[in-house]
Design an enzyme around this catalytic site. Structure first.
Site, mmCIF file in Angstrom:
data_model
loop_
_atom_site.group_PDB
_atom_site.id
_atom_site.type_symbol
_atom_site.label_atom_id
_atom_site.label_comp_id
_atom_site.label_asym_id
_atom_site.label_seq_id
_atom_site.Cartn_x
_atom_site.Cartn_y
_atom_site.Cartn_z
ATOM 1 N N ASP A 146 -57.089 -82.989 -34.928
ATOM 2 C CA ASP A 146 -56.839 -81.587 -35.322
ATOM 3 C C ASP A 146 -55.403 -81.158 -35.061
ATOM 4 O O ASP A 146 -55.139 -79.989 -34.762
ATOM 5 C CB ASP A 146 -57.798 -80.622 -34.596
ATOM 6 C CG ASP A 146 -59.243 -81.027 -34.764
ATOM 7 O OD1 ASP A 146 -59.597 -81.424 -35.881
ATOM 8 O OD2 ASP A 146 -59.996 -80.946 -33.788
ATOM 9 N N LYS A 205 -52.426 -82.779 -39.045
ATOM 10 C CA LYS A 205 -51.910 -83.949 -39.767
ATOM 11 C C LYS A 205 -51.997 -83.744 -41.272
ATOM 12 O O LYS A 205 -51.163 -84.242 -42.012
ATOM 13 C CB LYS A 205 -52.715 -85.207 -39.404
ATOM 14 C CG LYS A 205 -52.542 -85.666 -37.980
ATOM 15 C CD LYS A 205 -53.320 -86.929 -37.724
ATOM 16 C CE LYS A 205 -54.807 -86.767 -37.832
ATOM 17 N NZ LYS A 205 -55.422 -85.873 -36.854
ATOM 18 N N ASN A 220 -65.969 -87.647 -40.760
ATOM 19 C CA ASN A 220 -65.747 -86.900 -39.501
ATOM 20 C C ASN A 220 -64.383 -86.206 -39.518
ATOM 21 O O ASN A 220 -64.176 -85.211 -38.821
ATOM 22 C CB ASN A 220 -65.872 -87.810 -38.274
ATOM 23 C CG ASN A 220 -65.052 -89.088 -38.361
ATOM 24 O OD1 ASN A 220 -64.551 -89.435 -39.418
ATOM 25 N ND2 ASN A 220 -64.927 -89.785 -37.256
ATOM 26 N N GLY A 262 -61.335 -83.898 -40.837
ATOM 27 C CA GLY A 262 -61.288 -82.664 -41.625
ATOM 28 C C GLY A 262 -59.838 -82.262 -41.786
ATOM 29 O O GLY A 262 -59.232 -81.742 -40.863
ATOM 30 N N HIS A 263 -59.270 -82.578 -42.938
ATOM 31 C CA HIS A 263 -57.849 -82.293 -43.160
ATOM 32 C C HIS A 263 -57.714 -81.103 -44.105
ATOM 33 O O HIS A 263 -58.241 -81.120 -45.212
ATOM 34 C CB HIS A 263 -57.147 -83.537 -43.717
ATOM 35 C CG HIS A 263 -57.122 -84.667 -42.726
ATOM 36 N ND1 HIS A 263 -56.992 -85.986 -43.072
ATOM 37 C CD2 HIS A 263 -57.209 -84.662 -41.385
ATOM 38 C CE1 HIS A 263 -57.002 -86.743 -41.987
ATOM 39 N NE2 HIS A 263 -57.144 -85.955 -40.947
ATOM 40 N N THR A 270 -69.385 -85.372 -34.575
ATOM 41 C CA THR A 270 -69.402 -84.491 -35.744
ATOM 42 C C THR A 270 -70.726 -84.621 -36.514
ATOM 43 O O THR A 270 -70.901 -83.960 -37.539
ATOM 44 C CB THR A 270 -68.234 -84.839 -36.696
ATOM 45 O OG1 THR A 270 -68.379 -86.212 -37.081
ATOM 46 C CG2 THR A 270 -66.888 -84.644 -36.026
ATOM 47 N N GLN A 273 -58.269 -88.457 -36.970
ATOM 48 C CA GLN A 273 -58.486 -88.242 -35.531
ATOM 49 C C GLN A 273 -57.156 -88.442 -34.778
ATOM 50 O O GLN A 273 -56.108 -88.397 -35.386
ATOM 51 C CB GLN A 273 -59.586 -89.152 -34.971
ATOM 52 C CG GLN A 273 -60.998 -88.826 -35.481
ATOM 53 C CD GLN A 273 -61.320 -89.470 -36.813
ATOM 54 O OE1 GLN A 273 -61.024 -90.616 -37.038
ATOM 55 N NE2 GLN A 273 -61.932 -88.719 -37.708
ATOM 56 N N LEU A 296 -46.322 -74.117 -33.681
ATOM 57 C CA LEU A 296 -45.460 -73.479 -32.671
ATOM 58 C C LEU A 296 -45.599 -71.960 -32.740
ATOM 59 O O LEU A 296 -45.488 -71.268 -31.725
ATOM 60 C CB LEU A 296 -44.000 -73.902 -32.911
ATOM 61 C CG LEU A 296 -43.002 -73.464 -31.843
ATOM 62 C CD1 LEU A 296 -43.291 -74.129 -30.503
ATOM 63 C CD2 LEU A 296 -41.559 -73.777 -32.265
ATOM 64 N N ASP A 297 -45.877 -71.448 -33.943
ATOM 65 C CA ASP A 297 -46.014 -69.994 -34.129
ATOM 66 C C ASP A 297 -47.126 -69.395 -33.258
ATOM 67 O O ASP A 297 -47.069 -68.226 -32.887
ATOM 68 C CB ASP A 297 -46.286 -69.679 -35.609
ATOM 69 C CG ASP A 297 -47.471 -70.475 -36.156
ATOM 70 O OD1 ASP A 297 -47.438 -71.719 -36.054
ATOM 71 O OD2 ASP A 297 -48.430 -69.864 -36.667
ATOM 72 N N VAL A 321 -44.706 -73.828 -38.436
ATOM 73 C CA VAL A 321 -44.738 -72.416 -38.027
ATOM 74 C C VAL A 321 -45.779 -71.613 -38.813
ATOM 75 O O VAL A 321 -45.754 -70.386 -38.792
ATOM 76 C CB VAL A 321 -43.332 -71.764 -38.147
ATOM 77 C CG1 VAL A 321 -42.378 -72.332 -37.129
ATOM 78 C CG2 VAL A 321 -42.775 -71.912 -39.562
HETATM 79 P P1 IMP Z 1 -67.593 -88.891 -34.275
HETATM 80 O O1 IMP Z 1 -66.288 -89.387 -34.777
HETATM 81 O O2 IMP Z 1 -68.281 -87.963 -35.233
HETATM 82 O O3 IMP Z 1 -68.486 -90.004 -33.816
HETATM 83 O O4 IMP Z 1 -67.312 -87.982 -32.956
HETATM 84 C C1 IMP Z 1 -66.816 -88.557 -31.765
HETATM 85 C C2 IMP Z 1 -65.825 -87.605 -31.088
HETATM 86 O O5 IMP Z 1 -64.646 -87.520 -31.876
HETATM 87 C C3 IMP Z 1 -66.340 -86.179 -30.926
HETATM 88 O O6 IMP Z 1 -65.796 -85.635 -29.733
HETATM 89 C C4 IMP Z 1 -65.741 -85.467 -32.129
HETATM 90 O O7 IMP Z 1 -65.600 -84.072 -31.897
HETATM 91 C C5 IMP Z 1 -64.396 -86.157 -32.217
HETATM 92 N N1 IMP Z 1 -63.830 -86.146 -33.568
HETATM 93 C C6 IMP Z 1 -64.180 -86.926 -34.609
HETATM 94 N N2 IMP Z 1 -63.426 -86.660 -35.677
HETATM 95 C C7 IMP Z 1 -62.572 -85.707 -35.312
HETATM 96 C C8 IMP Z 1 -61.502 -85.031 -35.976
HETATM 97 O O8 IMP Z 1 -61.181 -85.286 -37.150
HETATM 98 N N3 IMP Z 1 -60.839 -84.097 -35.250
HETATM 99 C C9 IMP Z 1 -61.148 -83.830 -33.957
HETATM 100 N N4 IMP Z 1 -62.116 -84.437 -33.297
HETATM 101 C C10 IMP Z 1 -62.823 -85.372 -33.965
#
Ligand code: IMP
Length: 418
Positions: free
Chosen positions: A13, A16, A38, A40-41, A125, A216, A324-325, A406
């Site tokens: 998060d 990216k 998993n 989320g961009h 997720t 991730q 940074l904002d 920003v």
């Molecule tokens: P999984 O990847 O769904 O198996 O989750 C394993 C861990 O990675 C959990 O703590 C999720 O919240 C975290 N996680 C997986 N994908 C992301 C992502 O894209 N951003 C932030 N955390 C993630």
């Protein structure tokens, strides 16, 4: 032109998506090499807001081919829905290439996550990621390129479902229906399913620019992260080789993306978490809610021990410091420069959970600034205290901060001259 890798330097998060979208304007090909739905961009552009889980971010640019390489856990249903949503926004159809070696996330993988309790224990997720990669390692997964005979796939799925309790599986999944959808998907994508390793190699051999989009972050890496509170893939720059089959020797720029503070979703250690109103300030101003699950993110201060560790692993050639904002308006900004472990201050990232649990952050306090930053487009337009904050980070890590975020829009990115 050599390759660039964009890698999360924290727990995911880090924005990216925005940085990748910005950089992909100059790329011929953009490659997802790890993770699956998993991720989320989020991208904000003239068409609106796109939340991508499977489609590579760079593929939103016409002319940039989006590759899902073999390290990706591929959920064809998620991919189809995403393509539909992009079409509804009036975007041009992304040109995709899917690895015939990619392992499929199947409906029973999500059920297994519930059944095994990892969803709650780790705070996943709930997208079936762990079971998909587990099947891959156990050599019992199904790969995209192996989808041929409906009956054979249905039998395979039936066998996997039989291992779940009747309550988990009953009536929720019909193996024949799933198998038919999979085979239909393969037919529909036809020649877009290919040996992506060879395709990436040939693009690099022509001297064209390839961008690798990490999903991730480093601290969620299955080996080097806060195990077991991690994801199941290789999230560092080493994932490029692991998940695409390309030699790391092609990568010239390794861009570490870090937020100007720290967040984490799910369970597991986070030494600089701040549950006070200041942490709440970061969450509300930074809109820190998961793009995939909507869960509130845990928030805290920038952790230089963690970032130094991420830099050691990835050898970042530069950093992008995002959001940074969000720090504007805070009277003081804390930065963790070390950990106190059993009375001794150290700068090494602990490798076990016990050590991490014993670590308390040592902070320095830097002056904040009052003025909002969201309209700044050049380095000179940033208040002095904000510039000093960025300089403090780059000096502490000995890595230049080349980009500063920003705001959520692509143009809210300050690129610093060399
Ligand atoms: P999984 O990847 O769904 O198996 O989750 C394993 C861990 O990675 C959990 O703590 C999720 O919240 C975290 N996680 C997986 N994908 C992301 C992502 O894209 N951003 C932030 N955390 C993630």
């Amino acid at each position: 032109m050599p390759a660039t890798a964009v890698i999360g330097a924290q727990w995911g998060d880090e924005a990216k998506g925005k940085i990748t979208h910005f950089l992909a304007r100059q790329a011929t090909m953009t490659v997802r090499f790890n993770g699956g739905p998993n991720a989320g961009h989020t991208v904000q552009d003239a068409h609106g807001t796109a939340r991508l889980h499977q489609v590579p971010v760079g593929a939103l640019h016409p002319g940039c081919v989006g590759v899902l390489a073999h390290g990706v856990a591929l959920d064809i249903w998620e991919l189809r829905n995403e393509l539909l949503a992009l079409r509804e926004q009036g975007r041009p159809e992304p040109v995709l290439l899917l690895s015939d070696r990619a392992h499929l996330v199947l409906p029973h993988h999500r059920l297994r996550e519930e059944h095994e309790g990892s969803a709650a224990r780790i705070g996943t997720t709930q997208r079936g990621i762990g079971p998909c990669y587990a099947d891959r390692a156990a050599r019992s997964g199904i790969r995209l390129g192996d989808l041929g005979d409906v009956q054979q796939i249905a039998a395979h799925l039936g066998g996997a479902l039989a291992q779940l309790t009747p309550h988990d599986a009953a009536g929720r999944i019909d193996p024949e229906v799933v198998a038919t959808e999979l085979v239909d998907f393969r037919r529909a994508f036809g020649t877009h399913i290919a040996d992506t390793r060879a395709a990436i190699q040939s693009t690099l051999d022509k001297g064209l620019h390839v961008l690798f989009e990490g999903a991730q972050g480093t601290l969620l890496d299955v080996d080097l992260g806060t195990y077991p509170f991690v994801t199941s893939s290789t999230t560092t720059v080493h994932g490029v080789g692991w998940g695409s089959g390309i030699s790391a020797g092609h990568i010239e720029r390794v861009i570490g993306v870090a937020k100007a503070y720290t967040t984490r979703v799910g369970e597991g250690p986070m030494p600089t978490e701040d549950s006070s109103p200041q942490g709440e300030h970061l969450r509300s101003v930074g809109a820190e809610y998961g793009a995939t699950t909507g869960r509130p993110r845990r928030c805290g201060w920038l952790d230089l021990v963690a970032l130094r560790y991420a830099h050691d692993i990835n050898a970042f050639t530069e950093l992008a410091l995002t959001k940074l904002d969000v720090l504007a308006g805070l009277p003081e900004i804390r930065v963790c420069t070390g950990y106190r472990v059993h009375g001794t201050v150290c700068e090494r990232w602990p490798s076990t959970l016990d050590e991490l649990a014993a670590a308390t952050p040592v902070y320095v306090s830097l002056p904040g600034w009052r003025d909002p930053l969201s309209d700044a487009r050049t380095w000179e337009e940033l208040p002095r205290a904000a510039q000093d904050y960025v300089r403090f980070v780059e000096h502490a890590l000995s890595v230049p901060v080349r980009m500063v975020g920003v705001g959520p829009e692509a143009e809210a990115t300050i690129v610093r001259p060399d």
